[in-house]
Write a protein that holds these residues in place. Structure first.
Motif, PDB file in Angstrom:
ATOM      1  N   VAL A   5       0.847  -1.188   0.000  1.00 26.95           N
ATOM      2  CA  VAL A   5       0.000   0.000   0.000  1.00 26.95           C
ATOM      3  C   VAL A   5       0.881   1.236   0.000  1.00 26.95           C
ATOM      4  O   VAL A   5       1.688   1.444   0.913  1.00 26.95           O
ATOM      5  CB  VAL A   5      -0.938   0.021   1.226  1.00 26.95           C
ATOM      6  CG1 VAL A   5      -1.779   1.284   1.216  1.00 26.95           C
ATOM      7  CG2 VAL A   5      -1.832  -1.219   1.218  1.00 26.95           C
ATOM      8  N   GLU A   6       0.703   2.055  -1.040  1.00 26.18           N
ATOM      9  CA  GLU A   6       1.504   3.255  -1.209  1.00 26.18           C
ATOM     10  C   GLU A   6       0.765   4.473  -0.687  1.00 26.18           C
ATOM     11  O   GLU A   6      -0.470   4.518  -0.672  1.00 26.18           O
ATOM     12  CB  GLU A   6       1.821   3.467  -2.688  1.00 26.18           C
ATOM     13  CG  GLU A   6       2.620   2.338  -3.305  1.00 26.18           C
ATOM     14  CD  GLU A   6       2.166   2.021  -4.706  1.00 26.18           C
ATOM     15  OE1 GLU A   6       2.912   1.348  -5.447  1.00 26.18           O
ATOM     16  OE2 GLU A   6       1.060   2.437  -5.069  1.00 26.18           O
ATOM     17  N   SER A   7       1.529   5.488  -0.318  1.00 24.28           N
ATOM     18  CA  SER A   7       0.952   6.769   0.080  1.00 24.28           C
ATOM     19  C   SER A   7       1.973   7.863  -0.170  1.00 24.28           C
ATOM     20  O   SER A   7       3.173   7.580  -0.349  1.00 24.28           O
ATOM     21  CB  SER A   7       0.550   6.749   1.554  1.00 24.28           C
ATOM     22  OG  SER A   7       1.670   6.503   2.379  1.00 24.28           O
ATOM     23  N   GLY A   8       1.491   9.104  -0.218  1.00 23.22           N
ATOM     24  CA  GLY A   8       2.396  10.234  -0.304  1.00 23.22           C
ATOM     25  C   GLY A   8       2.447  10.959  -1.635  1.00 23.22           C
ATOM     26  O   GLY A   8       3.145  11.964  -1.764  1.00 23.22           O
ATOM     27  N   GLY A   9       1.727  10.465  -2.631  1.00 17.77           N
ATOM     28  CA  GLY A   9       1.736  11.159  -3.906  1.00 17.77           C
ATOM     29  C   GLY A   9       0.966  12.465  -3.839  1.00 17.77           C
ATOM     30  O   GLY A   9       0.342  12.791  -2.835  1.00 17.77           O
ATOM     31  N   GLY A  10       1.021  13.240  -4.926  1.00 16.20           N
ATOM     32  CA  GLY A  10       0.292  14.498  -4.968  1.00 16.20           C
ATOM     33  C   GLY A  10       0.862  15.451  -5.992  1.00 16.20           C
ATOM     34  O   GLY A  10       1.601  15.056  -6.895  1.00 16.20           O
ATOM     35  N   LEU A  11       0.494  16.710  -5.820  1.00 15.65           N
ATOM     36  CA  LEU A  11       0.899  17.776  -6.730  1.00 15.65           C
ATOM     37  C   LEU A  11       1.933  18.658  -6.040  1.00 15.65           C
ATOM     38  O   LEU A  11       1.750  19.068  -4.886  1.00 15.65           O
ATOM     39  CB  LEU A  11      -0.326  18.612  -7.129  1.00 15.65           C
ATOM     40  CG  LEU A  11      -0.076  19.871  -7.962  1.00 15.65           C
ATOM     41  CD1 LEU A  11       0.481  19.503  -9.329  1.00 15.65           C
ATOM     42  CD2 LEU A  11      -1.364  20.672  -8.090  1.00 15.65           C
ATOM     43  N   VAL A  12       3.019  18.949  -6.754  1.00 15.60           N
ATOM     44  CA  VAL A  12       4.071  19.795  -6.198  1.00 15.60           C
ATOM     45  C   VAL A  12       4.633  20.665  -7.306  1.00 15.60           C
ATOM     46  O   VAL A  12       4.598  20.281  -8.492  1.00 15.60           O
ATOM     47  CB  VAL A  12       5.180  18.919  -5.560  1.00 15.60           C
ATOM     48  CG1 VAL A  12       5.887  18.070  -6.606  1.00 15.60           C
ATOM     49  CG2 VAL A  12       6.165  19.755  -4.767  1.00 15.60           C
TER      50      VAL A  12
END
Length: 123
Positions: A5-12
């Motif tokens: 299970v991955e987490s931490g992605g987003g827009l930067v």
């Protein structure tokens, strides 16, 4: 049953930072190499970074000096710290792990993948 299970992605924004995490869970006996791959639209999935079970990292040339891979063996977790990000880092990032799992006293080594997390870097 093993899951990543991955987490931490987003827009930067360009020049910014993100930190990805990937936790493995389930009937795990041992985890060998762990790593991160990415796939941009229209491109093949490519290696970003890998790390051995004793912590030796390896990086794609495109991310050397900007990304750092690490792992916490006690928590079956791998991290990817991404600094000085560029628009060309935009992709779906996938966690990968070489895991020996067990079920009913049977041990099996399998390559597992996470579901992917979107990373978008704006210029």
């Amino acid at each position: 049953q093993v899951q990543l299970v991955e987490s931490g992605g987003g827009l930067v924004q360009a020049g910014g930072s993100l930190r990805l995490s990937c936790a493995a869970s389930g009937s795990i006996f041992n985890i060998n190499n762990m790593g991160w791959y990415r796939q941009a639209p229209g491109n093949q999935r490519e290696l970003v970074a890998t790390i051995t079970n004793i912590g030796r990292p390896d990086y794609a040339d495109s991310v050397k000096g900007r990304f750092t891979i690490s792992r916490d063996n006690a928590k079956n977790t791998v991290f990817l710290q991404m600094n000085n990000m560029k628009p060309e880092d935009t992709a779906v990032y996938y966690c990968n792990a070489d895991i020996v799992a067990y079920s009913s006293a049977v041990y099996r080594r399998t390559d597992y993948w996470g579901q992917g997390t979107q990373v978008t870097v704006s210029s």
